[in-house]
Design an enzyme around this catalytic site. Structure first.
Site, short mmCIF file in Angstrom:
data_model
loop_
_atom_site.label_atom_id
_atom_site.label_comp_id
_atom_site.label_asym_id
_atom_site.label_seq_id
_atom_site.Cartn_x
_atom_site.Cartn_y
_atom_site.Cartn_z
N SER A 60 40.69 -61.62 147.68
CA SER A 60 40.12 -62.91 147.27
C SER A 60 40.57 -63.27 145.86
O SER A 60 40.88 -62.40 145.05
CB SER A 60 38.59 -62.84 147.29
N1 SAH Z 1 36.77 -57.64 149.47
C1 SAH Z 1 38.14 -57.63 149.88
C2 SAH Z 1 38.46 -58.86 150.69
C3 SAH Z 1 39.19 -58.47 151.93
S1 SAH Z 1 39.44 -59.71 153.14
C4 SAH Z 1 39.07 -57.43 148.72
O1 SAH Z 1 38.66 -57.49 147.56
O2 SAH Z 1 40.24 -57.16 148.98
C5 SAH Z 1 38.17 -59.34 154.32
C6 SAH Z 1 38.19 -57.97 154.92
O3 SAH Z 1 37.13 -57.93 155.90
C7 SAH Z 1 39.46 -57.61 155.69
O4 SAH Z 1 39.98 -56.40 155.21
C8 SAH Z 1 38.99 -57.48 157.14
O5 SAH Z 1 39.68 -56.48 157.88
C9 SAH Z 1 37.53 -57.11 156.95
N2 SAH Z 1 36.66 -57.37 158.11
C10 SAH Z 1 36.66 -58.42 158.96
N3 SAH Z 1 35.69 -58.30 159.90
C11 SAH Z 1 35.04 -57.13 159.62
C12 SAH Z 1 33.95 -56.44 160.24
N4 SAH Z 1 33.30 -56.91 161.32
N5 SAH Z 1 33.56 -55.27 159.68
C13 SAH Z 1 34.18 -54.75 158.59
N6 SAH Z 1 35.23 -55.36 157.98
C14 SAH Z 1 35.66 -56.54 158.48
#
Ligand code: SAH
Length: 211
Positions: A60
């Protein structure tokens, strides 16, 4: 481009954009964001942009990380325990880890989680517990949580997560499918108060896990 000076400029910009919690700004001054993105993007790590990470996911943009973190920590008690859904590259996790007692974090893509686990350990960030699972179900073993941060867009907040929130607990989530809004929920008794912040764009919260 990956120096402390660049990071200072990023934090200055966050202040200009209205982030005022000094502890949040301090945390973001210290976490080396360039070590969380792919090497090809390290030069751009301190721009206020979302960047690609592995497995078609994104890190993000700094402003959104700051905004979500600020909303959460402004409302947390002392020594809070926080649950994060969507570990990704672990940048948000690392920022949170500087501000709360313990972070529990769940990622659904196993190889991504393994990489992130190694990264956090190599940075000596040790107050984090990670697991590969479907975050829609939360982590009841360690509940209740004083705060829950969801970093993928949910059409609506999964009910298991609301259940695992402590009394007075706070939940920050990008909610919606095509049109997403950043929302802050607070649990008081059997009521859930909601506050809408700005429009955002996150990857979707998916079901199940990928091994
Ligand atoms: N906080 C992260 C943002 C990652 S983007 C950062 O700082 O990099 C969102 C993430 O959520 C992705 O890695 C995706 O694989 C994960 N995600 C999506 N659905 C999910 C679920 N049901 N349970 C756990 N993770 C999930």
């Amino acid at each position: 481009m990956t120096s402390q000076r660049t990071r200072e400029r990023m934090v200055q910009r966050l202040g200009d954009l209205g982030i005022s919690n000094l502890r949040v700004l301090e945390a973001m001054l210290h976490v080396p964001r360039h070590l969380f993105v792919d090497e090809a993007f390290a030069q751009r790590a301190y721009e206020d942009a979302a960047l690609p990470i592995a497995f078609n996911q994104t890190i993000s943009q700094p402003y959104i990380v700051a905004r979500m973190t600020e909303q959460l920590v402004n409302a947390l008690p002392d020594k809070p325990r926080v649950l994060e859904i969507g570990t990704g590259c672990g940048y948000q996790t690392a920022v949170l880890a500087r501000l709360v007692n313990h972070v529990f974090t769940i990622e659904r893509i196993s190889p991504l989680l393994e990489k992130t686990k190694a990264r956090l350990t190599s940075l000596s960030i040790l107050n984090v517990t990670l697991k590969c699972a479907d975050g829609n179900f939360g982590w009841s073993q360690f509940s209740p949580f004083d705060g829950i941060l969801i970093t993928a867009a949910a059409p609506q907040v999964p009910s298991a997560l609301v259940k695992q929130l402590s009394e007075g607990g706070i939940l920050v989530v990008p909610e919606g499918a095509n049109q997403q809004v950043l929302r802050v929920y607070r649990k008081t008794g059997d009521k859930l108060e909601v506050q809408n912040l700005e429009a955002v764009r996150f990857v979707p919260l998916l079901d199940g896990v990928e091994r």
